[in-house]
Motif scaffolding. Structure first.
Motif, short mmCIF file in Angstrom:
data_model
loop_
_atom_site.label_atom_id
_atom_site.label_comp_id
_atom_site.label_asym_id
_atom_site.label_seq_id
_atom_site.Cartn_x
_atom_site.Cartn_y
_atom_site.Cartn_z
N LEU A 225 -3.28 -12.87 4.93
CA LEU A 225 -2.92 -12.57 3.54
C LEU A 225 -3.95 -13.21 2.74
O LEU A 225 -4.21 -12.69 1.61
N GLY A 226 -4.22 -14.43 2.73
CA GLY A 226 -5.44 -15.06 2.05
C GLY A 226 -6.82 -14.51 2.05
O GLY A 226 -7.24 -14.24 1.05
N ALA A 227 -7.09 -13.93 3.11
CA ALA A 227 -8.36 -13.46 3.35
C ALA A 227 -8.70 -13.13 4.80
O ALA A 227 -8.44 -13.78 5.61
N VAL A 228 -9.09 -11.43 4.89
CA VAL A 228 -9.67 -11.17 6.11
C VAL A 228 -10.77 -12.12 6.37
O VAL A 228 -11.84 -12.09 5.71
N ASP A 238 -13.72 -0.74 3.96
CA ASP A 238 -12.91 -1.49 2.88
C ASP A 238 -11.64 -1.14 3.31
O ASP A 238 -10.68 -2.00 3.12
N ASP A 239 -11.16 0.13 3.49
CA ASP A 239 -9.75 0.58 3.51
C ASP A 239 -9.00 0.18 5.13
O ASP A 239 -7.83 -0.39 5.27
N GLU A 240 -9.99 -0.15 5.92
CA GLU A 240 -9.50 -0.65 7.12
C GLU A 240 -9.26 -2.18 6.93
O GLU A 240 -8.22 -2.79 7.80
N VAL A 241 -10.12 -2.94 6.26
CA VAL A 241 -9.77 -4.34 6.05
C VAL A 241 -8.45 -4.66 5.08
O VAL A 241 -7.74 -5.37 5.46
N GLU A 242 -8.23 -3.54 4.25
CA GLU A 242 -7.10 -3.74 3.42
C GLU A 242 -5.81 -3.52 4.25
O GLU A 242 -4.78 -3.97 4.01
#
Length: 271
Positions: A225-228, A238-242
């Motif tokens: 949640l802090g950062a991938v 980007d959508d996969e990371v989100e």
């Protein structure tokens, strides 16, 4: 999974995907297994020698030996050029293999053999450390007969939630037997069909459904949640990371392994 509210939803649409790769060497190949201090360095810097194509794989998957600094170890090489097109995954399944390993390491789960992205004999691909396993065993037999490995299977199930694995077959759980005092362990392989933005989890590991997630898994979800991590994000859209963060948020909120009330979230074939 609905990324808008972080909740899981059952859907009735299931994608066609590749048959499971059996992580077993082609017949007649003699494995050369030397002790290697740093598997990642070995995989990145070593010379790749192709031994043959793996059986039962719809994509080009090769057993290779990687030679470096006078030592040799087998590995699995999956080049992008050998992938067949899929309607629901962009080309580059090999990058998802690497991303799953890196995510497993970031989360402290360590259930995927060392895997790197590099050029090989037929171009860019993933190269994964070969687990010298007992191929008569798989998830169902391990679960039934080795309760001491259940925590490791839980970690594998947790990774599949984070990565949204749509193809966790029983044969993708490899048992490496006890050897010279080293305890038996289980490794998870074949992660090309991971990280879709929409909820697509299909797995044989449902025995832990509705159990509380271990504290270290929740801690990992909070880190996500802090950062991938950048090395994972760089391999995905980007959508996969989100979506990874959306699944992590669901895990932090619900704090339990998901269940499959439909009975349909199994891959095929099961093994």
């Amino acid at each position: 999974m609905s990324e808008a509210d972080g909740g899981f939803e059952d859907d009735d649409s299931f994608d066609d995907d590749e048959p499971g790769d059996i992580h077993e060497e082609p017949k007649g190949v003699e494995l050369r297994v030397d002790a290697v201090e740093d598997p990642i360095e070995h995989l990145l810097r070593g010379e790749i020698e192709v031994e043959g194509r793996m059986p039962y794989s719809s994509n080009a998957t090769f057993l290779v030996h990687v030679h470096h600094d006078g030592k040799s170890h087998p590995a699995i090489y999956k080049p992008m050029r050998g992938e067949r097109p899929l309607w629901d995954f962009e080309p580059g399944l090999h990058r998802r293999e690497v991303a799953t390993y890196l995510l497993s390491e970031f989360l402290g789960l360590h259930v995927v053999p060392p895997t790197v992205l590099r050029d090989g004999p037929v171009g860019e691909g993933s190269v994964q450390w070969f687990a010298v396993a007992d191929h008569s065993e798989h998830y169902f037999t391990i679960y039934e007969s080795m309760p001491e490995l259940h925590d490791r299977l839980r970690d594998m199930a947790a990774l599949d939630i984070f990565a949204n694995n749509t193809d966790r077959k029983s044969g993708h759980c490899l048992l490496v037997p006890e050897n010279n005092g080293t305890p038996a362990t289980v490794w998870g392989i074949d992660h090309g069909l991971c990280f879709a933005p929409e909820y697509k989890l299909r797995t044989v590991i449902w025995e832990f459904g509705d159990e509380e997630l271990p504290d270290h898994v929740i801690a990992g979800a909070n880190r996500i949640l802090g950062a991938v991590p950048l090395n994972v994000a760089a391999l995905l859209s980007d959508d996969e990371v989100e979506a990874i963060q959306g699944r992590a948020a669901w895990m932090v909120k619900e704090r339990r392994f998901p269940t499959d009330p439909t009975g349909r979230r199994y891959p095929w074939p099961l093994v």
